[in-house]
Design a protein around this motif. Structure first.
Motif, PDB file in Angstrom:
ATOM      1  N   LEU A  29      32.717  42.787  54.539  1.00  0.00           N
ATOM      2  CA  LEU A  29      31.809  42.007  53.271  1.00  0.00           C
ATOM      3  C   LEU A  29      30.527  41.679  53.535  1.00  0.00           C
ATOM      4  N   PHE A  30      30.314  41.407  54.910  1.00  0.00           N
ATOM      5  CA  PHE A  30      28.683  41.333  55.338  1.00  0.00           C
ATOM      6  C   PHE A  30      28.118  42.403  54.961  1.00  0.00           C
ATOM      7  N   ALA A  66      29.893  37.779  47.606  1.00  0.00           N
ATOM      8  CA  ALA A  66      30.350  38.298  48.993  1.00  0.00           C
ATOM      9  C   ALA A  66      29.871  37.465  50.324  1.00  0.00           C
ATOM     10  N   MET A  67      28.579  37.174  50.368  1.00  0.00           N
ATOM     11  CA  MET A  67      28.407  36.122  51.367  1.00  0.00           C
ATOM     12  C   MET A  67      29.158  34.681  51.615  1.00  0.00           C
ATOM     13  N   VAL A  68      29.733  34.134  50.421  1.00  0.00           N
ATOM     14  CA  VAL A  68      30.451  33.067  50.352  1.00  0.00           C
ATOM     15  C   VAL A  68      31.852  33.594  51.027  1.00  0.00           C
ATOM     16  N   VAL A  69      32.241  34.771  50.446  1.00  0.00           N
ATOM     17  CA  VAL A  69      33.791  35.201  51.130  1.00  0.00           C
ATOM     18  C   VAL A  69      33.619  35.704  52.419  1.00  0.00           C
ATOM     19  N   TRP A  70      32.547  36.403  52.822  1.00  0.00           N
ATOM     20  CA  TRP A  70      32.709  36.946  54.192  1.00  0.00           C
ATOM     21  C   TRP A  70      32.628  35.650  55.173  1.00  0.00           C
ATOM     22  N   MET A  71      31.837  34.520  54.958  1.00  0.00           N
ATOM     23  CA  MET A  71      31.757  33.655  55.929  1.00  0.00           C
ATOM     24  C   MET A  71      32.909  32.711  56.024  1.00  0.00           C
ATOM     25  N   ALA A 106      43.399  41.461  49.024  1.00  0.00           N
ATOM     26  CA  ALA A 106      43.543  42.164  47.701  1.00  0.00           C
ATOM     27  C   ALA A 106      42.864  41.223  46.619  1.00  0.00           C
ATOM     28  N   ALA A 107      43.139  39.997  46.292  1.00  0.00           N
ATOM     29  CA  ALA A 107      42.400  39.361  45.236  1.00  0.00           C
ATOM     30  C   ALA A 107      40.924  39.563  45.404  1.00  0.00           C
ATOM     31  N   VAL A 108      40.288  39.576  46.687  1.00  0.00           N
ATOM     32  CA  VAL A 108      38.876  39.646  46.619  1.00  0.00           C
ATOM     33  C   VAL A 108      38.404  41.098  46.027  1.00  0.00           C
ATOM     34  N   ALA A 109      39.294  42.063  46.377  1.00  0.00           N
ATOM     35  CA  ALA A 109      39.017  43.506  46.233  1.00  0.00           C
ATOM     36  C   ALA A 109      38.990  43.374  44.544  1.00  0.00           C
ATOM     37  N   VAL A 110      40.063  42.967  44.069  1.00  0.00           N
ATOM     38  CA  VAL A 110      40.363  42.920  42.662  1.00  0.00           C
ATOM     39  C   VAL A 110      39.231  42.349  41.739  1.00  0.00           C
ATOM     40  N   VAL A 111      39.014  41.178  42.193  1.00  0.00           N
ATOM     41  CA  VAL A 111      37.781  40.298  41.516  1.00  0.00           C
ATOM     42  C   VAL A 111      36.387  40.966  41.604  1.00  0.00           C
ATOM     43  N   VAL A 112      36.130  41.622  42.906  1.00  0.00           N
ATOM     44  CA  VAL A 112      35.072  42.475  42.707  1.00  0.00           C
ATOM     45  C   VAL A 112      34.894  43.917  41.861  1.00  0.00           C
ATOM     46  N   ALA A 113      36.214  44.351  41.764  1.00  0.00           N
ATOM     47  CA  ALA A 113      36.257  45.578  41.165  1.00  0.00           C
ATOM     48  C   ALA A 113      35.982  45.096  39.614  1.00  0.00           C
ATOM     49  N   VAL A 114      36.599  44.033  39.158  1.00  0.00           N
ATOM     50  CA  VAL A 114      36.411  43.708  37.756  1.00  0.00           C
ATOM     51  C   VAL A 114      35.010  43.240  37.473  1.00  0.00           C
ATOM     52  N   GLU A 133      34.404  32.979  35.891  1.00  0.00           N
ATOM     53  CA  GLU A 133      34.285  31.566  35.249  1.00  0.00           C
ATOM     54  C   GLU A 133      32.887  31.157  34.876  1.00  0.00           C
ATOM     55  N   GLY A 134      31.988  32.022  35.255  1.00  0.00           N
ATOM     56  CA  GLY A 134      30.547  31.755  34.984  1.00  0.00           C
ATOM     57  C   GLY A 134      29.883  30.803  35.426  1.00  0.00           C
ATOM     58  N   ARG A 135      30.438  29.975  36.439  1.00  0.00           N
ATOM     59  CA  ARG A 135      29.599  29.133  37.414  1.00  0.00           C
ATOM     60  C   ARG A 135      29.101  29.867  38.467  1.00  0.00           C
ATOM     61  N   GLU A 136      27.484  29.644  38.478  1.00  0.00           N
ATOM     62  CA  GLU A 136      26.842  30.367  39.473  1.00  0.00           C
ATOM     63  C   GLU A 136      27.546  30.170  41.173  1.00  0.00           C
ATOM     64  N   TYR A 137      27.516  31.137  41.626  1.00  0.00           N
ATOM     65  CA  TYR A 137      27.786  31.305  43.414  1.00  0.00           C
ATOM     66  C   TYR A 137      29.279  30.915  43.364  1.00  0.00           C
ATOM     67  N   ILE A 138      29.873  30.683  42.427  1.00  0.00           N
ATOM     68  CA  ILE A 138      31.665  30.496  42.347  1.00  0.00           C
ATOM     69  C   ILE A 138      32.044  31.027  41.182  1.00  0.00           C
ATOM     70  N   GLU A 139      31.712  32.358  40.712  1.00  0.00           N
ATOM     71  CA  GLU A 139      32.065  33.116  39.353  1.00  0.00           C
ATOM     72  C   GLU A 139      33.417  33.493  39.541  1.00  0.00           C
ATOM     73  N   ALA A 140      34.141  33.435  40.445  1.00  0.00           N
ATOM     74  CA  ALA A 140      35.549  33.990  40.601  1.00  0.00           C
ATOM     75  C   ALA A 140      36.371  33.526  39.185  1.00  0.00           C
ATOM     76  N   PRO A 141      37.234  34.373  38.588  1.00  0.00           N
ATOM     77  CA  PRO A 141      37.959  33.742  37.411  1.00  0.00           C
ATOM     78  C   PRO A 141      38.955  32.753  37.867  1.00  0.00           C
ATOM     79  N   ARG A 142      39.334  32.104  36.877  1.00  0.00           N
ATOM     80  CA  ARG A 142      40.367  31.094  37.266  1.00  0.00           C
ATOM     81  C   ARG A 142      41.561  31.328  38.186  1.00  0.00           C
ATOM     82  N   TRP A 143      42.120  32.561  37.787  1.00  0.00           N
ATOM     83  CA  TRP A 143      43.494  32.827  38.560  1.00  0.00           C
ATOM     84  C   TRP A 143      42.994  32.999  40.028  1.00  0.00           C
TER      85      TRP A 143
END
Lengths: 480, 127
Positions: A29-30, A66-71, A106-114, A133-143
């Motif tokens: 992810l880095f 990717a930065m937030v998640v790899w850290m 797997a969830a990270v891969a699906v989120v990035v693919a979407v 979710e549209g919030r800057e830096y934490i855009e991941a969907p609710r699920w």
């Protein structure tokens, strides 16, 4: 125990086997963070580049996510790494921890693919749950948000149950308490309001309090363990300092949150609170300098793992310059009025995140590689030692160069766009077209390439370091 | 509540704010190094760094219009006091925590890296 220098899972305990899985994903992810950062950087210079194929908004979003998640993966891996050694027993619920690792990955891969497949579209209620979710830096969907909280809860369970069943140490206690805050604060970024000021108010709880409180404490835990492992520092000393650091960090860091509330529509008293605590925030960093000099005098810098030690030192400097100097330069509201949200913020963000968090994760990658290869020699005269030194030089010089490029661009923006043109659209475009901005972005790109080269060399080094060594690790134990 | 920085003072504001932190670090570094190496001649340089920090805070206060408000003037005073006291306090904590850890250790021959060495005032020479 297998031959020294050979990668073998039997050299690791259960928690450490899980940790190296997290480290592997973190390293990938880095790379993704750097790749998407380079694409976004190039789009500043060539705005039509990949337009409607891979838009700037998506590149920037993936770069930051990717930065937030790899850290996060690096921190979780590091915590699993030390868990069994600290508690004295195998990780409780390790199978669940392993299962969650695969689900999380797997969830990270699906989120990035979407993100990549659905770049534009209508913003409906289902979008919030399934796309972003549209919030800057934490855009991941609710699920995915719910999934992150569940993963962190399992991580908390692993840590709390293990230390509870085994022995509590200062490091273990601070780690477990911090994990409560880690998943608890994330909840603040999940509820939806129609008032943008209220929304931003809670959003900053995640962004600021995760980063400047819970992550900093987590890094304090990792630093304490790292100093004991690499430098042979005594437990009693590092744990005492860990408590002091936590007190200082929370004392100035929590209400330092106020510097994000200056311009989002919150009451005026936040100007005073934010300014006051922001002025105090660098004091712990200055105090850290005294402690570092004292400890280096006591231990004479004899370390069992030179690359890890070098990255721990880079962490101290990076944290000081990135968070301290670059932060304080534009944190008082009298000047922040003009600088917030410009490339000034990006300059500060790049240096602070790299200095405070990337460095300590890389140090743990080296600590892990040493043990994975049978606790092999990683001190002076290391075979192929040029690779870790050059990757470190390229990564650090690349980061400093990018920071300076962004600083020039941000300085120009704060003058032209904000102070002269009064934050108008015309001012925004005038600032973007200015030669200083363009040149700043050009040099950011050049140094971004240098940083990417450093990353390639880092990965190459992590895969090969210690391979040809036959000496066991240098003993630096202080007996404490 | 606040009076924004004038356009002409942007650079001075950034520069003096950076200088506050850098001089603070230099003061802390020289202070600690002087004590750990038992080199009292470095201590005046440490306080010279603090004097530069003091000047930087004054310049920052002027450029960022901090003197116009009692609150912001108090913040500046607190910063100056905090930066002055922090290295002393942290040094004291370093010596105390290392000495406490040393007491818990088995007896070992004294050497120059022993915490007791650092508890001596700067003026004394190591034998």
């Amino acid at each position: 125990m297998t031959a020294l220098g050979t990668i073998d899972g039997t050299n690791l305990n259960g928690g450490q086997k899980l940790a190296v899985k997290y480290f592997c994903v973190a390293a990938i992810l880095f790379g993704a963070q750097i790749a998407f950062g380079l694409l976004a950087g190039l789009q500043y210079l060539i705005p039509d580049f990949l337009y409607e194929v891979l838009d700037f908004s998506i590149n920037r979003m993936v770069h930051i996510n990717a930065m937030v998640v790899w850290m996060l993966f690096g921190f979780i891996g590091s915590a699993y790494w030390l868990m069994e050694e600290e508690s004295g027993i195998p990780v409780v619920g390790l199978k669940l921890g392993n299962l969650v690792f695969w689900i999380f990955t797997a969830a990270v891969a699906v989120v990035v693919a979407v993100y990549l497949l659905v770049q534009i579209g209508p913003g409906e209620h289902s979008t919030l749950w399934l796309i972003t979710e549209g919030r800057e830096y934490i855009e991941a969907p609710r699920w995915a948000d719910i999934g992150i909280v569940v993963c962190l809860l399992v991580f908390f369970f692993n840590a709390a149950a293990t230390f509870n069943k085994g022995k509590w140490t200062g490091i273990g206690g601070v780690l477990v308490l911090d994990l409560i805050a880690l998943f608890g604060i994330y909840l603040a970024g999940m509820f939806y309001t129609t008032n943008i000021s209220v929304d931003q108010y809670w959003w900053w709880w995640v962004i600021h309090l995760w980063v400047e409180a819970t992550w900093e404490v987590l890094v304090g835990v990792l630093m304490a363990y790292g100093l004991m492992t690499v430098l042979g520092a005594r437990r009693k000393i590092v744990e005492t300092w860990l408590y002091i650091e936590v007190a200082l960090m929370f004392g100035s860091g929590i209400l330092g949150l106020g510097h994000h509330y200056f311009w989002i529509g919150t009451p005026e008293y936040w100007l005073s609170i934010g300014g006051f605590f922001s002025a105090l925030e660098p004091v712990p960093l200055v105090a850290m300098v005294v402690h570092a000099v004292f400890d280096s005098g006591v231990h004479k810098m004899r370390s069992s793992n030179h690359p890890a030690m070098a990255w721990l030192i880079a962490h101290a400097f990076g944290n000081f310059f990135g968070a301290g100097v670059w932060g304080f330069m534009h944190t008082l509201p009298q000047i922040n009025l003009y600088t917030h949200g410009t490339q000034w913020s990006a300059s500060h963000g790049h240096l602070a995140f790299f200095g405070a968090y990337a460095t300590i994760n890389i140090a743990f990658f080296y600590i892990a590689m040493q043990k994975w290869r049978g606790n092999v020699w990683m001190s002076g005269d290391l075979v192929g030692g040029w690779k870790w030194k050059w990757s470190m030089v390229l990564l650090n010089l690349g980061m400093v160069g990018m920071t300076m490029g962004l600083l020039v661009a941000g300085y120009e923006q704060s003058q032209i766009e904000r102070a002269i043109e009064g934050s108008t659209w015309a001012g925004y475009f005038a600032a973007q077209a200015h030669p200083w901005f363009q040149q700043g972005m050009f040099w950011r790109m050049i140094f971004g390439g240098m940083f990417a080269a450093g990353y390639v060399l880092l990965v190459l080094d992590l895969l090969t370091i210690g391979r040809h060594e036959t000496r066991p690790a240098q003993n630096v134990s202080a007996g404490g | 509540m606040i009076e924004p920085v004038e356009l002409a003072d942007f650079f001075v504001t950034f520069f003096s704010a950076a200088a506050v932190i850098l001089c603070g670090a230099l003061y802390a570094l020289l202070f600690a190094y002087s004590r750990i190496r038992n080199m009292p001649r470095l201590m005046p340089l440490a306080y010279a760094a603090y004097a530069a920090l003091f000047a930087s805070v004054i310049v920052l206060g002027d450029a960022a219009n901090l003197f116009g408000s009692l609150f912001w003037a108090a913040v500046m005073m607190l910063m100056l006091a905090g930066y002055l006291a922090a290295p002393h306090a942290v040094w004291h904590l370093c010596v105390t925590t290392h000495a406490a850890a040393q007491r818990d250790m088995p007896a070992a021959p004294p050497d120059s890296s022993s915490p007791e060495t650092f508890q001596r005032p700067c003026k004394e020479k190591t034998p």
